[in-house]
Design a protein around this motif. Sequence first.
Motif, PDB file in Angstrom:
ATOM      1  N   ARG A  97      -8.561   3.301  -0.370  1.00 14.07           N
ATOM      2  CA  ARG A  97      -8.194   4.554   0.297  1.00 14.07           C
ATOM      3  C   ARG A  97      -6.952   5.143  -0.376  1.00 14.07           C
ATOM      4  O   ARG A  97      -6.221   4.459  -1.087  1.00 14.07           O
ATOM      5  CB  ARG A  97      -7.959   4.325   1.787  1.00 14.07           C
ATOM      6  N   ARG A  98      -6.725   6.424  -0.139  1.00 10.43           N
ATOM      7  CA  ARG A  98      -5.694   7.143  -0.887  1.00 10.43           C
ATOM      8  C   ARG A  98      -4.279   6.628  -0.640  1.00 10.43           C
ATOM      9  O   ARG A  98      -3.429   6.720  -1.520  1.00 10.43           O
ATOM     10  CB  ARG A  98      -5.773   8.640  -0.552  1.00 10.43           C
ATOM     11  N   ASP A  99      -4.019   6.112   0.532  1.00 16.71           N
ATOM     12  CA  ASP A  99      -2.684   5.578   0.806  1.00 16.71           C
ATOM     13  C   ASP A  99      -2.699   4.047   0.881  1.00 16.71           C
ATOM     14  O   ASP A  99      -1.986   3.431   1.657  1.00 16.71           O
ATOM     15  CB  ASP A  99      -2.125   6.161   2.105  1.00 16.71           C
ATOM     16  N   HIS A 100      -3.525   3.418   0.041  1.00 18.29           N
ATOM     17  CA  HIS A 100      -3.673   1.966   0.053  1.00 18.29           C
ATOM     18  C   HIS A 100      -2.376   1.298  -0.404  1.00 18.29           C
ATOM     19  O   HIS A 100      -1.708   1.779  -1.334  1.00 18.29           O
ATOM     20  CB  HIS A 100      -4.823   1.555  -0.871  1.00 18.29           C
ATOM     21  N   LEU A 141       1.451   0.947  -4.127  1.00 14.10           N
ATOM     22  CA  LEU A 141       2.911   0.889  -4.044  1.00 14.10           C
ATOM     23  C   LEU A 141       3.502  -0.263  -4.841  1.00 14.10           C
ATOM     24  O   LEU A 141       4.718  -0.465  -4.825  1.00 14.10           O
ATOM     25  CB  LEU A 141       3.355   0.780  -2.578  1.00 14.10           C
ATOM     26  N   THR A 172      -9.527   6.870  -3.435  1.00 18.12           N
ATOM     27  CA  THR A 172      -8.879   7.048  -4.724  1.00 18.12           C
ATOM     28  C   THR A 172      -9.360   5.972  -5.683  1.00 18.12           C
ATOM     29  O   THR A 172      -9.743   4.871  -5.257  1.00 18.12           O
ATOM     30  CB  THR A 172      -7.347   6.993  -4.588  1.00 18.12           C
TER      31      THR A 172
END
Length: 317
Positions: A194-197, A201, A278
């Motif tokens: 997913r886009r904020d996986h 980071l 993503t």
Amino acid sequence: MEYQQPTENKSSHYIDNDGTQLFRTLRNIDLNLLTIFEAVYVHKGIVNAAKVLNITPSAISQSIQKLRNIFPDPLFIRKGQGVAPTAYATHLHEHISQGLESILGALDLTGSYDKQRTLTIGTSPSIGALVMPTIYQAVKEVFPRILLRNTAVLDIDSQLSQFQTDLIIDARRQKMPALTSHPLFSDPLVLVGRRDHPILLQPLSLESLKQFEYTLLTLDSHSHNSLYQRIHDILPDTQVSFSSYNLFTIASLIGGSDLLGIMPQRLYSLYCQCWPLTCINFPPLQQEEVVFSLHYNKLSLRDPVLEGVIDIIRHAF
């Protein structure tokens, strides 16, 4: 063959629960008589119909008499040098002409572009969503009257060898000598999250990838065993916590969880328009690819329409 006067004029006389009465009723009607009826109706006379059908006027007259014994109407009345249809005959003509045209369309073996025809193309739901828009546009430009029907792929070999499906587009391979395949396109595999996986980071490595659980596409085929093994070698010691036969389900789940998944790049491009996905740049995986092929029975090439559609699909990709 005997021609019997119907004893009832009710719809239940023609159809019952298992359809047997329909066949019994049709058995009592010589379908050749309908051709003669149409010839007399269209050419407005027994003599003209006899010339078109290359039979004697007497044979035409006898056939019309048999039809009068079947239907509760004289059908045609004399008018000058020819005949005029009754209102009932006009009613029959509307239905009979449509039926005969449909039969001729189904039996057409010349590859005529103006004949309506239904062709079945088997795909999985994901591949269907990917390829059918392109196929539809390409086929309709050349064969505007073809009706395309998309069906599920259950068993490539069985569906094609038994002519249950005209064409199949799939990434699986078939081995039967009676079948043939043409590669349409190949796609590299990509790692998807997913886009904020959370993986986005931190520095990407095998160790960071092992921290998360994965999804797996399950296929009822041994043709991808070697691919699965290569993926396992690229991503060793990964834990699969969800598997599905449907990539739509996998894409939806990835979009709403911390699961990671692997899929062909074109399907990822399709799914990311529906879910917040993503592509995670992992070059070792992208060196692997999946080939999507068009499969069909070799005997299908005897059908000029189907042969034309096969050529169109191959060129479209």
